[in-house]
Motif scaffolding. Structure first.
Motif, PDB file in Angstrom:
ATOM      1  N   ARG A   1     106.848 -35.932 -50.151  1.00  0.00           N
ATOM      2  CA  ARG A   1     107.327 -36.302 -48.818  1.00  0.00           C
ATOM      3  C   ARG A   1     108.456 -37.322 -48.923  1.00  0.00           C
ATOM      4  O   ARG A   1     108.471 -38.329 -48.217  1.00  0.00           O
ATOM      5  N   GLN A   2     109.357 -37.057 -49.857  1.00  0.00           N
ATOM      6  CA  GLN A   2     110.543 -37.887 -50.085  1.00  0.00           C
ATOM      7  C   GLN A   2     110.194 -39.356 -50.294  1.00  0.00           C
ATOM      8  O   GLN A   2     110.819 -40.240 -49.740  1.00  0.00           O
ATOM      9  N   SER A   3     109.200 -39.613 -51.155  1.00  0.00           N
ATOM     10  CA  SER A   3     108.793 -41.002 -51.377  1.00  0.00           C
ATOM     11  C   SER A   3     109.175 -41.545 -52.752  1.00  0.00           C
ATOM     12  O   SER A   3     108.921 -42.708 -53.030  1.00  0.00           O
ATOM     13  N   ALA A   4     109.816 -40.733 -53.596  1.00  0.00           N
ATOM     14  CA  ALA A   4     110.275 -41.238 -54.892  1.00  0.00           C
ATOM     15  C   ALA A   4     111.514 -42.108 -54.691  1.00  0.00           C
ATOM     16  O   ALA A   4     112.334 -41.858 -53.814  1.00  0.00           O
ATOM     17  N   SER A   5     111.636 -43.124 -55.536  1.00  0.00           N
ATOM     18  CA  SER A   5     112.797 -44.019 -55.458  1.00  0.00           C
ATOM     19  C   SER A   5     113.891 -43.652 -56.440  1.00  0.00           C
ATOM     20  O   SER A   5     115.029 -44.081 -56.292  1.00  0.00           O
ATOM     21  N   ALA A   6     113.550 -42.861 -57.463  1.00  0.00           N
ATOM     22  CA  ALA A   6     114.536 -42.436 -58.461  1.00  0.00           C
ATOM     23  C   ALA A   6     113.921 -41.295 -59.264  1.00  0.00           C
ATOM     24  O   ALA A   6     112.727 -40.994 -59.125  1.00  0.00           O
ATOM     25  N   GLY A   7     114.753 -40.692 -60.111  1.00  0.00           N
ATOM     26  CA  GLY A   7     114.210 -39.626 -60.945  1.00  0.00           C
ATOM     27  C   GLY A   7     115.194 -39.076 -61.942  1.00  0.00           C
ATOM     28  O   GLY A   7     116.372 -39.446 -61.957  1.00  0.00           O
ATOM     29  N   MET A   8     114.657 -38.192 -62.764  1.00  0.00           N
ATOM     30  CA  MET A   8     115.438 -37.523 -63.811  1.00  0.00           C
ATOM     31  C   MET A   8     115.191 -36.025 -63.716  1.00  0.00           C
ATOM     32  O   MET A   8     114.061 -35.576 -63.618  1.00  0.00           O
ATOM     33  N   ASP A   9     116.284 -35.271 -63.770  1.00  0.00           N
ATOM     34  CA  ASP A   9     116.244 -33.816 -63.783  1.00  0.00           C
ATOM     35  C   ASP A   9     116.722 -33.393 -65.170  1.00  0.00           C
ATOM     36  O   ASP A   9     117.898 -33.521 -65.492  1.00  0.00           O
ATOM     37  N   ILE A  10     115.784 -32.917 -65.972  1.00  0.00           N
ATOM     38  CA  ILE A  10     116.093 -32.530 -67.343  1.00  0.00           C
ATOM     39  C   ILE A  10     116.153 -31.017 -67.413  1.00  0.00           C
ATOM     40  O   ILE A  10     115.129 -30.344 -67.378  1.00  0.00           O
ATOM     41  N   GLY A  11     117.360 -30.476 -67.429  1.00  0.00           N
ATOM     42  CA  GLY A  11     117.526 -29.035 -67.569  1.00  0.00           C
ATOM     43  C   GLY A  11     117.637 -28.252 -66.283  1.00  0.00           C
ATOM     44  O   GLY A  11     117.309 -27.071 -66.243  1.00  0.00           O
ATOM     45  N   GLY A  12     118.091 -28.847 -65.206  1.00  0.00           N
ATOM     46  CA  GLY A  12     118.352 -28.100 -63.970  1.00  0.00           C
ATOM     47  C   GLY A  12     117.113 -27.723 -63.192  1.00  0.00           C
ATOM     48  O   GLY A  12     117.003 -26.594 -62.716  1.00  0.00           O
ATOM     49  N   THR A  13     116.193 -28.664 -63.014  1.00  0.00           N
ATOM     50  CA  THR A  13     114.925 -28.374 -62.352  1.00  0.00           C
ATOM     51  C   THR A  13     114.905 -28.729 -60.861  1.00  0.00           C
ATOM     52  O   THR A  13     113.918 -28.439 -60.194  1.00  0.00           O
ATOM     53  N   LEU A  14     115.942 -29.368 -60.360  1.00  0.00           N
ATOM     54  CA  LEU A  14     116.109 -29.649 -58.930  1.00  0.00           C
ATOM     55  C   LEU A  14     115.046 -30.578 -58.350  1.00  0.00           C
ATOM     56  O   LEU A  14     114.060 -30.145 -57.778  1.00  0.00           O
ATOM     57  N   ILE A  15     115.289 -31.877 -58.478  1.00  0.00           N
ATOM     58  CA  ILE A  15     114.319 -32.883 -58.019  1.00  0.00           C
ATOM     59  C   ILE A  15     114.738 -33.613 -56.749  1.00  0.00           C
ATOM     60  O   ILE A  15     113.955 -34.371 -56.195  1.00  0.00           O
ATOM     61  N   GLY A  16     115.937 -33.421 -56.289  1.00  0.00           N
ATOM     62  CA  GLY A  16     116.481 -34.219 -55.190  1.00  0.00           C
ATOM     63  C   GLY A  16     115.642 -34.244 -53.934  1.00  0.00           C
ATOM     64  O   GLY A  16     115.617 -35.232 -53.208  1.00  0.00           O
ATOM     65  N   MET A  17     114.918 -33.158 -53.655  1.00  0.00           N
ATOM     66  CA  MET A  17     114.131 -33.084 -52.427  1.00  0.00           C
ATOM     67  C   MET A  17     112.946 -34.047 -52.423  1.00  0.00           C
ATOM     68  O   MET A  17     112.340 -34.262 -51.390  1.00  0.00           O
ATOM     69  N   HIS A  18     112.634 -34.640 -53.563  1.00  0.00           N
ATOM     70  CA  HIS A  18     111.491 -35.548 -53.651  1.00  0.00           C
ATOM     71  C   HIS A  18     111.864 -37.019 -53.486  1.00  0.00           C
ATOM     72  O   HIS A  18     110.993 -37.874 -53.397  1.00  0.00           O
TER      73      HIS A  18
END
Length: 186
Positions: free
Chosen positions: A127-144
């Motif tokens: 529910r868009q509660s992450a503050s940062a993240g890493m996308d390793i290999g094109g997994t599409l994390i932006g929505m989180h």
């Protein structure tokens, strides 16, 4: 590439993202990881538990030391569900779902997280509660990640053979032409 190198790259990247995003204890950090891409193969074609374990160890060591929660994103076969500690599920009021990730249905990274976290649960959304993240290999994390998601450019550009894209959130700007903004939050 050696597993120790992959572990080191993943850990260094996680530390750089935590620092650049100004993460604090209790924040949520999302990771999407294609072990296939880390091995230099097309996403979803050569899942490797050993590679996923190395990536997990590098990232999780950094996050645990800082008191930051990990959210491990599953692949599209599980609709990008995520594995988190039960404490994170409760803190962020997420909804638990019933699924246990497997290397070919959820991905090796999420499978590893499910096995290694102390009290893992699967959730269908952060529910868009992450503050940062890493996308390793094109997994599409932006929505989180909380709005507004902004890219982070760090010194580590890949993990193994996988392209590494990192992101953090910044608070939304409000106001108009007369507004003044806090430079520390940009």
């Amino acid at each position: 590439m050696e597993l120790s190198e992959i572990r080191e790259q993943a850990g260094k990247a996680a530390a750089l993202v935590c620092d650049a995003a100004g993460l604090r204890a209790g924040d949520l950090f999302v990771v999407g990881c294609s072990s296939s891409e880390v091995c230099g193969e097309k996403i979803g074609t050569h899942s490797s538990v050993e590679v996923a374990e190395a990536v997990f160890e590098g990232i999780y060591g950094v996050l645990r030391e800082r008191g930051v929660y990990l959210a491990a994103q599953c692949c599209e076969h599980l609709n990008r569900a995520l594995v988190v500690e039960r404490a994170a599920c409760e803190r962020f009021q997420l909804e638990e779902v019933n699924v246990v990730p497997q290397p070919k249905a959820g991905g090796s990274f999420a499978t590893t997280a499910y096995k290694r976290l102390s009290d893992p649960v699967a959730v269908d959304s952060l529910r868009q509660s992450a503050s940062a993240g890493m996308d390793i290999g094109g997994t599409l994390i932006g929505m989180h990640i909380k709005p507004v998601v902004v890219p982070l450019r760090i010194a580590v550009k890949q993990v193994g053979e996988a392209v590494l894209l990192c992101a953090r959130r910044r608070p939304k700007f409000v106001g108009g032409s007369r507004a003044v903004y806090n430079e520390k939050l940009l």
